[in-house]
Design a protein around this motif. Structure first.
Motif, PDB file in Angstrom:
ATOM      1  N   THR A 214       0.849  -1.202   0.000  1.00 21.26           N
ATOM      2  CA  THR A 214       0.000   0.000   0.000  1.00 21.26           C
ATOM      3  C   THR A 214       0.872   1.235   0.000  1.00 21.26           C
ATOM      4  O   THR A 214       2.103   1.156   0.077  1.00 21.26           O
ATOM      5  CB  THR A 214      -0.894   0.002   1.240  1.00 21.26           C
ATOM      6  N   ALA A 215       0.180   2.363  -0.061  1.00 25.13           N
ATOM      7  CA  ALA A 215       0.917   3.620  -0.084  1.00 25.13           C
ATOM      8  C   ALA A 215       1.694   3.822   1.183  1.00 25.13           C
ATOM      9  O   ALA A 215       2.762   4.424   1.190  1.00 25.13           O
ATOM     10  CB  ALA A 215      -0.054   4.775  -0.304  1.00 25.13           C
ATOM     11  N   SER A 216       1.157   3.303   2.266  1.00 26.60           N
ATOM     12  CA  SER A 216       1.858   3.478   3.536  1.00 26.60           C
ATOM     13  C   SER A 216       3.172   2.729   3.557  1.00 26.60           C
ATOM     14  O   SER A 216       4.073   3.070   4.315  1.00 26.60           O
ATOM     15  CB  SER A 216       0.966   3.017   4.689  1.00 26.60           C
ATOM     16  N   ASP A 217       3.251   1.702   2.712  1.00 27.34           N
ATOM     17  CA  ASP A 217       4.510   0.954   2.639  1.00 27.34           C
ATOM     18  C   ASP A 217       5.588   1.747   1.916  1.00 27.34           C
ATOM     19  O   ASP A 217       6.784   1.463   2.059  1.00 27.34           O
ATOM     20  CB  ASP A 217       4.299  -0.375   1.924  1.00 27.34           C
TER      21      ASP A 217
ATOM     22  N   GLN B  76      -1.795  11.056  -4.744  1.00 24.51           N
ATOM     23  CA  GLN B  76      -1.937   9.610  -4.652  1.00 24.51           C
ATOM     24  C   GLN B  76      -1.813   9.167  -3.211  1.00 24.51           C
ATOM     25  O   GLN B  76      -2.575   8.309  -2.739  1.00 24.51           O
ATOM     26  CB  GLN B  76      -0.850   8.966  -5.541  1.00 24.51           C
ATOM     27  N   LEU B  77      -0.846   9.756  -2.547  1.00 25.20           N
ATOM     28  CA  LEU B  77      -0.623   9.396  -1.150  1.00 25.20           C
ATOM     29  C   LEU B  77      -1.855   9.740  -0.302  1.00 25.20           C
ATOM     30  O   LEU B  77      -2.320   8.924   0.499  1.00 25.20           O
ATOM     31  CB  LEU B  77       0.589  10.196  -0.648  1.00 25.20           C
ATOM     32  N   ALA B  78      -2.386  10.910  -0.502  1.00 22.25           N
ATOM     33  CA  ALA B  78      -3.577  11.303   0.279  1.00 22.25           C
ATOM     34  C   ALA B  78      -4.761  10.430  -0.033  1.00 22.25           C
ATOM     35  O   ALA B  78      -5.526  10.054   0.855  1.00 22.25           O
ATOM     36  CB  ALA B  78      -3.914  12.759  -0.045  1.00 22.25           C
ATOM     37  N   LEU B  79      -4.890  10.081  -1.320  1.00 27.72           N
ATOM     38  CA  LEU B  79      -6.020   9.221  -1.707  1.00 27.72           C
ATOM     39  C   LEU B  79      -5.942   7.875  -1.036  1.00 27.72           C
ATOM     40  O   LEU B  79      -6.927   7.361  -0.489  1.00 27.72           O
ATOM     41  CB  LEU B  79      -6.036   9.082  -3.233  1.00 27.72           C
ATOM     42  N   GLU B  80      -4.729   7.297  -1.081  1.00 26.71           N
ATOM     43  CA  GLU B  80      -4.564   5.975  -0.452  1.00 26.71           C
ATOM     44  C   GLU B  80      -4.787   6.065   1.046  1.00 26.71           C
ATOM     45  O   GLU B  80      -5.408   5.187   1.645  1.00 26.71           O
ATOM     46  CB  GLU B  80      -3.181   5.430  -0.752  1.00 26.71           C
TER      47      GLU B  80
ATOM     48  N   VAL C  57     -11.043   5.105   5.494  1.00 26.78           N
ATOM     49  CA  VAL C  57     -12.437   4.682   5.269  1.00 26.78           C
ATOM     50  C   VAL C  57     -12.595   3.204   5.507  1.00 26.78           C
ATOM     51  O   VAL C  57     -13.538   2.741   6.163  1.00 26.78           O
ATOM     52  CB  VAL C  57     -12.881   5.047   3.835  1.00 26.78           C
ATOM     53  N   ALA C  58     -11.603   2.421   4.985  1.00 25.55           N
ATOM     54  CA  ALA C  58     -11.669   0.955   5.175  1.00 25.55           C
ATOM     55  C   ALA C  58     -11.605   0.630   6.641  1.00 25.55           C
ATOM     56  O   ALA C  58     -12.329  -0.240   7.139  1.00 25.55           O
ATOM     57  CB  ALA C  58     -10.529   0.287   4.415  1.00 25.55           C
ATOM     58  N   ALA C  59     -10.733   1.339   7.361  1.00 23.38           N
ATOM     59  CA  ALA C  59     -10.594   1.059   8.790  1.00 23.38           C
ATOM     60  C   ALA C  59     -11.875   1.404   9.521  1.00 23.38           C
ATOM     61  O   ALA C  59     -12.337   0.654  10.376  1.00 23.38           O
ATOM     62  CB  ALA C  59      -9.423   1.877   9.351  1.00 23.38           C
TER      63      ALA C  59
ATOM     64  N   SER D 178     -13.813  10.220  -4.821  1.00 23.85           N
ATOM     65  CA  SER D 178     -12.461  10.512  -5.287  1.00 23.85           C
ATOM     66  C   SER D 178     -12.367  11.945  -5.779  1.00 23.85           C
ATOM     67  O   SER D 178     -11.392  12.646  -5.509  1.00 23.85           O
ATOM     68  CB  SER D 178     -12.093   9.561  -6.436  1.00 23.85           C
ATOM     69  N   GLN D 179     -13.386  12.344  -6.452  1.00 19.12           N
ATOM     70  CA  GLN D 179     -13.361  13.710  -6.986  1.00 19.12           C
ATOM     71  C   GLN D 179     -13.376  14.731  -5.877  1.00 19.12           C
ATOM     72  O   GLN D 179     -12.676  15.724  -5.901  1.00 19.12           O
ATOM     73  CB  GLN D 179     -14.570  13.895  -7.900  1.00 19.12           C
ATOM     74  N   ILE D 180     -14.196  14.433  -4.840  1.00 18.15           N
ATOM     75  CA  ILE D 180     -14.266  15.366  -3.694  1.00 18.15           C
ATOM     76  C   ILE D 180     -12.903  15.463  -3.031  1.00 18.15           C
ATOM     77  O   ILE D 180     -12.418  16.543  -2.687  1.00 18.15           O
ATOM     78  CB  ILE D 180     -15.336  14.892  -2.707  1.00 18.15           C
ATOM     79  N   ILE D 181     -12.266  14.292  -2.871  1.00 19.95           N
ATOM     80  CA  ILE D 181     -10.937  14.281  -2.224  1.00 19.95           C
ATOM     81  C   ILE D 181      -9.938  15.047  -3.067  1.00 19.95           C
ATOM     82  O   ILE D 181      -9.138  15.846  -2.570  1.00 19.95           O
ATOM     83  CB  ILE D 181     -10.476  12.834  -2.014  1.00 19.95           C
TER      84      ILE D 181
END
Ligand SMILES: Nc1ncnc2c1ncn2[C@@H]1O[C@H](COP(=O)(O)OP(=O)(O)OP(=O)(O)O)[C@@H](O)[C@H]1O
Length: 852
Positions: free
Chosen positions: A128-131, A175-179, A185-187, A275-278
């Motif tokens: 993931t992006a966090s990686d 990209q980083l912010a999106l991920e 959200v998943a959490a 996604s667009q809002i973000i």
């Protein structure tokens, strides 16, 4: 060793082990599908899955019970049996919860590279992006909020060695912010699902096999993928935890639905909109302004006028352009719609006019008239009829008018009464005569009877005594005669135009005098034929002819018999005091006379007799002879009857000779005038009467006074008695000669005598001016004679007094007398009469006849 959970060691080993086991199971499933085998393997697989689903926290929990989770010697099923399902509850508590894990990570208590166990087992391990960045970076981002404060980030690894800062491009930061947002959200969704699972566990207990778990969800989704549309598993065949009871089936079905829902909710789906809002939040949105196109954008606008146009051709040919003149004044096809519509309208208008019948026109006029009347009624005019002109008089005014004069009518088609002489339809010469006679206003009977008579309508006139009935029939008669040819030497032989019958000589002579007043100015001749005079004398009077004959029935019959007179052109007949004529036995004579009249001009006994237009027409030709002066034969016969009383016997005569008569009644039929005060004195015997009479006369009444008696001899005796008492008295009765009778009456009228003692000969119609007192020395035999007697006073609107002496012999008329006095507003009822036994009921015919 840190007590923090380390993913990737035992957890990853579990995942790999389960994947290998699953692949082995799938390989076996494909090889063997026997029911027994499936049941056994399913049971074994589910028990194994339950044992594998233990979380690290569970292992912690096991450690709290003094057992290490790293010991593989203890199988999951054994552990479950000994723990009594407590390991599953521990899964639902905070230690294994991803949300809790995230919170701890944010507090810096736990490694943020942790991935939920379920995700390890179901999804491939995608970095993931966090990686891509170190956990410290994420931590710093998270602590500062979702928006990074700087493009340069200081990276610090877990060992504390500071690394060189790494610059990220805008796209990378996005990209980083999106991920990062997707992970959050998943959490959050995972946390919500876990909370729901925890609530379910508390509601159904931790031993329920239907407790949702990531393994079970994965299994359900795998089965649904393998057998879409088929039930996941038959409880009787595979699931040893499910019984065969319906309640358990329902519970299982609900549980599966809930699992499916949770599984779908736990999917970290980020929609395009999100996604667009973000994207707009972090890197700004794109401005999309619509370009509006103006209308005249492509038009060529010239700012010069036509005079500056140099391209003009000055050739004469093109200077005068041809003006196209279309046929039909410019209308298409030469048709002018306006003209067409106009012609069409005129055509239909003329067609409608042609088709309208006379009847339709009359009806339309009638409707218009009714509408006018309705509008006139709507205009409320509250003035009294005296304040209105004749044209302004409405039906309501005419009703009030008739009530004011106590006029009541019967018979239909009755014209309005006369308000004033000038408003009547009388010819001017007759109006002049009326004026000359001194009749300023018509009396009530004259108001209503004269207009009816002018329409050549038969009349029955009932009016009070002295109310001017004589003029009521005389005036229309004169109008009738004036429409006929004057009497000449040729037509005078055919007799008079009009005939008046009266019961008594006195009355006939009186009518003659009244008629002469009107007829003489008009050059009409009146002749009376009454008894007591020589018939030769009367024949001599007829030598020059007469338009009007006034006669008593007996003498007229004699004249007819002797051919002294014929009635060949007599078409106007009046019967004055007709009831008295019948009373006196003149009915046969009357019939004889009326039968001597011409019958060719008798009115039809139909409704045509009500039609004035038809009744005024000439009988033979049907035309109204205005110019050629019709004779009496050409007019319909007009018959009238007048009296103050109208007993049933008169109706018989009326039915025989009158056609659809109009009945005019003034006041109440048979009632005495209200101008006469009626007094009654009860006297016990004849001697007391004379004394009482002297007492009355002694009171000093103004002359003339009339004293009525029933017998001629009583009249003579009483006259002498009064004369002896010093009063100027005269006597009138049928036993005297006609000369004596006329002399007596003339003395009273002239004032030579103050008191007239008379029988009923003078009871009817005698008009002596200003009679102030009438004394009924003898009560009349019937109430009609009583009415006429007392009617000698109070005439023509003047007041008078009538005193009646009642004896016990007068019981036959007491009842009627009592009623008449009771109706009079100016009379007082004596108690002796009111309480007399004979006055309580009308005597029967038998009782009345016994007396005579
Ligand atoms: N319009 C009038 N104006 C003034 N006086 C009138 C009018 N009409 C009639 N009279 C007078 O009233 C008196 C009574 O008239 P008349 O004799 O015709 O009454 P009557 O109804 O015939 O009475 P009776 O029933 O007694 O015969 C007469 O003197 C007559 O001149």
């Amino acid at each position: 060793m840190s007590s923090f959970y380390r993913p990737g060691d035992s957890e990853s080993r579990d995942s790999r082990h389960r994947r290998r086991a699953s692949s082995r199971e799938r390989g076996r499933d494909s090889r063997s599908r026997s029911p027994h085998y499936r049941t056994h393997r399913s049971s074994h697989r589910s028990s194994r899955r339950r044992s594998y689903s233990r979380s690290p926290s569970r292992r912690g929990s096991d450690r709290s019970h003094g057992r290490s989770t790293q010991q593989p010697a203890v199988s999951p099923s054994t552990l479950e049996r000994f723990s009594g399902g407590a390991h599953q509850r521990s899964t639902a508590n905070g230690s294994g919860n991803p949300l809790e894990h995230l919170k701890q990570a944010l507090r810096g208590q736990q490694d943020l590279t942790y991935q939920p166990k379920s995700r390890d087992t179901t999804e491939p391990e995608v970095p993931t992006a966090s990686d891509l960045i170190s956990p410290k970076v994420v931590s710093s981002h998270t602590n500062q909020g979702t928006r990074p404060s700087s493009k340069m980030t200081s990276l610090v690894d877990p060992t504390g060695i500071k690394q060189t800062p790494k610059f990220l491009t805008k796209a990378q930061r996005a990209q980083l912010a999106l991920e990062r947002r997707q992970e959050e959200v998943a959490a959050l969704r995972e946390a919500e699902a876990a909370e729901r699972r925890q609530g379910y566990t508390q509601a159904f207990g931790d031993t329920s096999p239907a407790v949702p778990s990531p393994h079970r969800e994965e299994h359900v989704s795998r089965r649904s993928r393998r057998h879409p549309g088929s039930p996941s598993r038959s409880p009787s065949r595979t699931d040893p935890y499910r019984g065969s009871s319906p309640s358990r089936d329902i519970s299982e079905r609900r549980h599966r639905e809930r699992e499916t829902k949770l599984a779908s909710e736990s999917q970290p789906v980020v929609s395009e909109k999100e996604s667009q809002i973000i994207r707009e939040r972090y890197i700004g949105g794109e401005s999309t302004r619509r370009r509006t196109r103006r209308m005249n954008e492509r038009k060529l606008l010239f700012d010069w006028d036509a005079s500056e146009d140099t391209s003009q051709d000055y050739n004469e040919l093109y200077q005068h352009r041809v003006q196209h003149s279309l046929f039909g004044r410019g209308h298409v096809g030469g048709i002018d719609p306006k003209q067409q519509r106009k012609e069409r309208g005129e055509f239909y208008r003329s067609l409608t006019e042609q088709r309208r019948t006379t009847q339709g026109k009359d009806r339309a006029e009638g409707l218009q008239q009714a509408e006018k009347q309705r509008e006139a009624r709507a205009r409320w005019d509250d003035r009294h009829w005296t304040a209105k002109s004749l044209e302004e008089m409405r039906d309501r005014d005419w009703r009030i008018f008739k009530e004011d004069f106590s006029i009541s009518t019967k018979g239909g088609s009755i014209p309005h009464p006369i308000r004033y002489w000038k408003e009547s339809n009388l010819p001017p010469n007759i109006l002049q005569v009326i004026s000359d006679v001194g009749y300023k206003e018509p009396t009530p009977i004259q108001r209503q009877a004269i207009p009816i008579g002018l329409l050549n309508r038969d009349i029955i006139g009932i009016a009070e005594t002295g109310s001017g009935k004589t003029a009521s029939f005389l005036i229309p008669m004169l109008v009738y005669i004036s429409a006929l040819a004057p009497l000449t030497a040729e037509n005078m032989q055919d007799g008079p135009y009009a005939l008046i019958l009266a019961p008594t000589r006195e009355l006939a002579l009186q009518i003659e005098q009244e008629a002469i007043k009107f007829a003489k100015p008009l050059n009409y001749h009146c002749v009376s034929l009454v008894g007591g005079h020589a018939i030769e004398e009367q024949a001599f009077n007829l030598r020059n002819g007469a338009e009007i004959i006034i006669a008593t029935p007996g003498r007229l019959k004699d004249c007819l018999d002797r051919r002294i007179l014929v009635l060949n052109q007599c078409t106007y007949v009046v019967m004055d005091e007709a009831d008295r004529m019948i009373d006196m036995g003149f009915e046969p004579d009357v019939n004889y006379i009326l039968d001597a009249l011409p019958v060719s001009n008798l009115k039809p006994d139909t409704d045509d007799a009500l039609d004035a237009n038809k009744m005024l027409q000439d009988v033979s030709s049907g035309h109204t002879k205005q110019d050629d002066q019709p004779t009496g034969e050409g007019r319909y016969r007009q018959t009238t009857m007048f009296s103050a009383t109208m007993p049933p016997a008169v109706e018989r005569l009326a039915q025989k000779y009158l056609r659809k008569p109009a009945v005019v009644t003034i006041g109440t039929a048979g009632q005495a005038v209200d101008t006469v005060e009626q007094r009654v004195e009860m006297v016990t015997n004849e001697e007391r009467k004379k004394q009482r009479l002297l007492g009355i006369l002694a009171r000093g009444f103004d002359p003339p006074v009339i004293v009525f008696v029933n017998q001629k001899k009583v009249a003579d005796a009483l006259g002498k008695f009064i004369w002896k008492e010093g009063y100027r008295a005269t006597i009138l009765h049928g036993g005297k000669s006609q000369e004596q009778r006329e002399t007596s009456l003339a003395q009273l009228k002239d004032g030579q005598a103050d008191i007239l003692v008379a029988t009923d000969v003078a009871g009817r119609g005698i008009d002596v001016k200003n009679v102030s007192l009438v004394i009924n020395f003898d009560m009349a035999k019937n109430i009609e004679d009583y009415t006429h007697r007392i009617g000698r006073t109070g005439r023509a609107g003047k007041s008078g007094v009538a005193i009646t002496m009642l004896t016990p012999n007068d019981t036959d008329v007491m009842f009627d007398l009592k009623r008449m006095i009771a109706k009079s507003s100016v009379s007082r009822m004596p108690p002796e009469l009111a309480n007399h036994q004979a006055a309580q009921a009308k005597p029967t015919l038998h009782q009345a006849s016994k007396r005579f």
